[in-house]
Design a protein around this motif. Sequence first.
Motif, PDB file in Angstrom:
ATOM      1  N   PRO A  71      12.476 -46.758   1.218  1.00 51.67           N
ATOM      2  CA  PRO A  71      12.190 -47.444  -0.046  1.00 51.67           C
ATOM      3  C   PRO A  71      10.844 -48.150  -0.020  1.00 51.67           C
ATOM      4  O   PRO A  71      10.212 -48.261   1.030  1.00 51.67           O
ATOM      5  N   LYS A  72      10.454 -48.623  -1.197  1.00 55.65           N
ATOM      6  CA  LYS A  72       9.262 -49.468  -1.240  1.00 55.65           C
ATOM      7  C   LYS A  72       9.616 -50.785  -0.578  1.00 55.65           C
ATOM      8  O   LYS A  72      10.706 -51.315  -0.800  1.00 55.65           O
ATOM      9  N   SER A  73       8.705 -51.310   0.189  1.00 56.97           N
ATOM     10  CA  SER A  73       8.981 -52.562   0.878  1.00 56.97           C
ATOM     11  C   SER A  73       9.030 -53.705  -0.135  1.00 56.97           C
ATOM     12  O   SER A  73       8.218 -53.772  -1.051  1.00 56.97           O
ATOM     13  N   THR A  95      18.896 -49.922  -9.586  1.00 58.17           N
ATOM     14  CA  THR A  95      18.076 -50.455 -10.694  1.00 58.17           C
ATOM     15  C   THR A  95      16.945 -49.483 -11.005  1.00 58.17           C
ATOM     16  O   THR A  95      16.694 -49.145 -12.164  1.00 58.17           O
ATOM     17  N   TRP A  96      16.264 -49.021  -9.949  1.00 58.68           N
ATOM     18  CA  TRP A  96      15.155 -48.078 -10.141  1.00 58.68           C
ATOM     19  C   TRP A  96      15.654 -46.790 -10.809  1.00 58.68           C
ATOM     20  O   TRP A  96      15.026 -46.283 -11.751  1.00 58.68           O
ATOM     21  N   LYS A  97      16.812 -46.283 -10.346  1.00 59.71           N
ATOM     22  CA  LYS A  97      17.326 -45.027 -10.914  1.00 59.71           C
ATOM     23  C   LYS A  97      17.616 -45.183 -12.403  1.00 59.71           C
ATOM     24  O   LYS A  97      17.285 -44.321 -13.209  1.00 59.71           O
ATOM     25  N   GLN A  99      16.282 -47.341 -14.471  1.00 61.12           N
ATOM     26  CA  GLN A  99      15.028 -47.470 -15.218  1.00 61.12           C
ATOM     27  C   GLN A  99      14.355 -46.114 -15.415  1.00 61.12           C
ATOM     28  O   GLN A  99      13.877 -45.809 -16.513  1.00 61.12           O
ATOM     29  N   ARG A 100      14.348 -45.276 -14.383  1.00 61.60           N
ATOM     30  CA  ARG A 100      13.717 -43.953 -14.528  1.00 61.60           C
ATOM     31  C   ARG A 100      14.480 -43.094 -15.526  1.00 61.60           C
ATOM     32  O   ARG A 100      13.880 -42.302 -16.257  1.00 61.60           O
ATOM     33  N   ARG A 101      15.803 -43.226 -15.572  1.00 60.77           N
ATOM     34  CA  ARG A 101      16.583 -42.421 -16.540  1.00 60.77           C
ATOM     35  C   ARG A 101      16.182 -42.762 -17.973  1.00 60.77           C
ATOM     36  O   ARG A 101      16.224 -41.920 -18.850  1.00 60.77           O
ATOM     37  N   VAL A 330       2.739 -47.458   0.575  1.00 58.07           N
ATOM     38  CA  VAL A 330       3.491 -47.942   1.733  1.00 58.07           C
ATOM     39  C   VAL A 330       4.990 -47.839   1.482  1.00 58.07           C
ATOM     40  O   VAL A 330       5.470 -48.141   0.393  1.00 58.07           O
ATOM     41  N   ARG A 331       5.714 -47.386   2.497  1.00 60.87           N
ATOM     42  CA  ARG A 331       7.178 -47.338   2.437  1.00 60.87           C
ATOM     43  C   ARG A 331       7.732 -48.037   3.669  1.00 60.87           C
ATOM     44  O   ARG A 331       7.045 -48.155   4.682  1.00 60.87           O
ATOM     45  N   GLU A 332       8.988 -48.442   3.583  1.00 58.70           N
ATOM     46  CA  GLU A 332       9.593 -49.104   4.738  1.00 58.70           C
ATOM     47  C   GLU A 332      10.647 -48.205   5.347  1.00 58.70           C
ATOM     48  O   GLU A 332      11.435 -47.577   4.635  1.00 58.70           O
ATOM     49  N   ALA A 395      10.896 -37.963  -5.812  1.00 57.36           N
ATOM     50  CA  ALA A 395      11.604 -38.711  -6.850  1.00 57.36           C
ATOM     51  C   ALA A 395      10.753 -39.811  -7.479  1.00 57.36           C
ATOM     52  O   ALA A 395      10.822 -40.063  -8.667  1.00 57.36           O
ATOM     53  N   ARG A 396       9.915 -40.449  -6.653  1.00 59.39           N
ATOM     54  CA  ARG A 396       9.122 -41.573  -7.164  1.00 59.39           C
ATOM     55  C   ARG A 396       7.747 -41.146  -7.630  1.00 59.39           C
ATOM     56  O   ARG A 396       6.821 -41.965  -7.725  1.00 59.39           O
ATOM     57  N   VAL A 397       7.588 -39.872  -7.936  1.00 59.66           N
ATOM     58  CA  VAL A 397       6.275 -39.398  -8.402  1.00 59.66           C
ATOM     59  C   VAL A 397       5.880 -40.187  -9.655  1.00 59.66           C
ATOM     60  O   VAL A 397       6.746 -40.660 -10.401  1.00 59.66           O
ATOM     61  N   CYS A 398       4.593 -40.345  -9.859  1.00 60.99           N
ATOM     62  CA  CYS A 398       4.077 -41.072 -11.024  1.00 60.99           C
ATOM     63  C   CYS A 398       4.694 -40.535 -12.305  1.00 60.99           C
ATOM     64  O   CYS A 398       4.633 -39.336 -12.564  1.00 60.99           O
ATOM     65  N   THR A 399       5.241 -41.422 -13.123  1.00 59.01           N
ATOM     66  CA  THR A 399       5.820 -40.973 -14.397  1.00 59.01           C
ATOM     67  C   THR A 399       4.731 -40.473 -15.341  1.00 59.01           C
ATOM     68  O   THR A 399       5.007 -39.675 -16.226  1.00 59.01           O
ATOM     69  N   GLY A 400       3.509 -40.977 -15.141  1.00 64.38           N
ATOM     70  CA  GLY A 400       2.431 -40.634 -16.063  1.00 64.38           C
ATOM     71  C   GLY A 400       1.567 -39.465 -15.598  1.00 64.38           C
ATOM     72  O   GLY A 400       0.493 -39.241 -16.158  1.00 64.38           O
TER      73      GLY A 400
HETATM   74  C1  HEM Z   1      -5.136 -40.634 -12.904  1.00 60.67           C
HETATM   75  C2  HEM Z   1      -4.154 -41.425 -13.288  1.00 60.67           C
HETATM   76  C3  HEM Z   1      -3.001 -41.873 -12.409  1.00 60.67           C
HETATM   77  C4  HEM Z   1      -2.845 -41.829 -11.052  1.00 60.67           C
HETATM   78  C5  HEM Z   1      -3.817 -41.282 -10.014  1.00 60.67           C
HETATM   79  C6  HEM Z   1      -1.540 -42.401 -10.750  1.00 60.67           C
HETATM   80  C7  HEM Z   1      -1.009 -42.496  -9.469  1.00 60.67           C
HETATM   81  C8  HEM Z   1       0.245 -43.003  -9.185  1.00 60.67           C
HETATM   82  C9  HEM Z   1       0.808 -43.072  -7.851  1.00 60.67           C
HETATM   83  C10 HEM Z   1       0.138 -42.600  -6.569  1.00 60.67           C
HETATM   84  C11 HEM Z   1       2.045 -43.622  -7.959  1.00 60.67           C
HETATM   85  C12 HEM Z   1       3.017 -43.897  -6.824  1.00 60.67           C
HETATM   86  C13 HEM Z   1       2.760 -45.244  -6.215  1.00 60.67           C
HETATM   87  C14 HEM Z   1       3.690 -45.554  -5.056  1.00 60.67           C
HETATM   88  O1  HEM Z   1       4.666 -44.846  -4.856  1.00 60.67           O
HETATM   89  O2  HEM Z   1       3.432 -46.532  -4.346  1.00 60.67           O
HETATM   90  C15 HEM Z   1       2.254 -43.921  -9.362  1.00 60.67           C
HETATM   91  C16 HEM Z   1       3.390 -44.481  -9.864  1.00 60.67           C
HETATM   92  C17 HEM Z   1       3.567 -44.798 -11.193  1.00 60.67           C
HETATM   93  N1  HEM Z   1       2.698 -44.530 -12.230  1.00 60.67           N
HETATM   94 FE1  HEM Z   1       0.947 -43.546 -12.090  1.00 60.67          FE
HETATM   95  N2  HEM Z   1      -0.945 -42.782 -11.918  1.00 60.67           N
HETATM   96  C18 HEM Z   1      -1.792 -42.474 -12.960  1.00 60.67           C
HETATM   97  C19 HEM Z   1      -1.553 -42.677 -14.311  1.00 60.67           C
HETATM   98  C20 HEM Z   1      -0.406 -43.235 -14.833  1.00 60.67           C
HETATM   99  C21 HEM Z   1      -0.138 -43.390 -16.239  1.00 60.67           C
HETATM  100  C22 HEM Z   1      -1.054 -42.911 -17.360  1.00 60.67           C
HETATM  101  C23 HEM Z   1       1.082 -44.026 -16.330  1.00 60.67           C
HETATM  102  C24 HEM Z   1       1.867 -44.451 -17.547  1.00 60.67           C
HETATM  103  C25 HEM Z   1       1.463 -44.453 -18.754  1.00 60.67           C
HETATM  104  C26 HEM Z   1       1.559 -44.259 -14.982  1.00 60.67           C
HETATM  105  C27 HEM Z   1       2.747 -44.888 -14.656  1.00 60.67           C
HETATM  106  C28 HEM Z   1       3.260 -44.981 -13.392  1.00 60.67           C
HETATM  107  C29 HEM Z   1       4.550 -45.606 -13.097  1.00 60.67           C
HETATM  108  C30 HEM Z   1       5.515 -46.224 -14.097  1.00 60.67           C
HETATM  109  C31 HEM Z   1       4.754 -45.490 -11.706  1.00 60.67           C
HETATM  110  C32 HEM Z   1       5.949 -45.968 -10.893  1.00 60.67           C
HETATM  111  C33 HEM Z   1       6.910 -44.812 -10.653  1.00 60.67           C
HETATM  112  C34 HEM Z   1       8.059 -45.171  -9.729  1.00 60.67           C
HETATM  113  O3  HEM Z   1       7.867 -45.925  -8.781  1.00 60.67           O
HETATM  114  O4  HEM Z   1       9.154 -44.645  -9.957  1.00 60.67           O
HETATM  115  N3  HEM Z   1       0.631 -43.754 -14.096  1.00 60.67           N
HETATM  116  N4  HEM Z   1       1.143 -43.517 -10.089  1.00 60.67           N
END
Ligand code: HEM
Length: 450
Positions: A71-73, A95-97, A99-101, A330-332, A395-400
Amino acid sequence: MSLPPKPASRPDRVSLWRYARLFRADILSAQPARLYRAWMAEFRTPFFRSYLMNQPDLIKTVLKDRPEDFPKSERIGEGLRPLLGNSVFLTNGETWKRQRRIIDPAFEGGRLRETFPAMWDAAEAAAARLAPHTDSVIEIEAETSHAAADVIFRTLFSIPIEHHLARDVFEEFKAYQRSQPLLNLAAFVPLPRWMPRFFRRGTKASAARIRRLITELTQGRMDEIAAGTAPDDLATKIMTTADPVTGARFDTEEMVDQVAIFFLAGHETSASALAWTLYLMATHPEWQDRLAAEAQVLEACDFAVMSKLRLSRDVFREALRLYPPVPMMVRENTCPERFRERDVKPGAQLVLSPWHLHRHERLWDNPDGFDPTRWGTENGQKCQREAYIPFSAGARVCTGAGFAMVEGPLILSRILRDYRVAAVPGKVPVPVAHLTVRSERGIWLRLTRR
Ligand code: HEM
């Protein structure tokens, strides 16, 4: 052709004290050059162990195969919690699951098509804002920051950055970032509990002001939803989506947490990526010309144009490789593990570094060079699958991620359709890691009309 800027590495061996000092200045130049060749590296300090992992199958284990065991630390969130509260970026487990849903459906592929007109308008506005700077030298990060903030407000709340609440949030965020430069240290190096925390004066007050403004926006939207007058944008979609498992929706507080992270994660990152891409275009004029020619397809607002911006996508993807906006994650560790013949104890910090992985000398051909054609090669395709994580993975890939891969190439092409950018002699940007990878003294470009 000279190589794109890369920060100098530190000597292989330094004292812990010196390491901590380097770290405070910048986490990228605080690392030794061997991390661009190592599969795994162990950092021992009196307080903690951490392991930087570059080996693709280990990264896969952590991010994709068993994310719940890594998990995230809790400590990583400490610096961000006053601003982000219980946002999806910081939470773990159930909680995270939940929120992602609720959040994920708003960012699905089909939904992107509906979001596109708002992005298009933001790209038009960004190009128009540059007009008065024609034939002069400008700091482009400030411009891309403005553009990316505009995209977030238009797509989330259907308001442009000129709206007084949007502008106030944007200005407050700038103040917040200035007051929080030590975030990296606190986030990356878990300190023992008894050590004082590095909150600067002003950081908490700034976070509270941002949250008040976002609460006003969110509360206003709650009222519009109740009255049936809400626009059909991302905020409405997220606030009206019930969790398919529990049936619950976000209340105002939890929605404010999410809006704060959308704003932070969504605008800082895209702004950084766009600024570095434009710098790479300034230093590779032949690519700039190709993108400008391709950008002629941008005539009317139609999502279908995205499939025609192929070079722009390849260039943007290559910029994300060389300058990943989120340089490290970072992850723990929660279970005893054995990685590369080493016992890794529970509580250890695992560092996944897009910065090092994307330039790994044993994985990539021409690791430090700018070459957007690599995505068509066998090595590029293999590395894209196994060693390319600008948006994280699993699973935790960026939503955006999908959103950013439309926004980035669109704005890039829109700007290059009308303008030519050129590097300014003597102003080579030096990458440093702030909240995201930025240039130490800004990215300066000369702008002319095409
Ligand atoms: C070039 C643009 C972007 C990059 C490079 C990027 C990169 C990332 C990365 C690497 C993570 C994972 C962080 C971690 O696990 O510690 C992340 C998570 C996240 N990003 Fe992005 N992001 C970008 C744009 C966006 C946009 C446009 C949004 C929303 C409008 C967004 C929303 C989120 C959210 C909500 C998370 C958390 C996901 C989770 O932990 O489940 N990101 N992003």
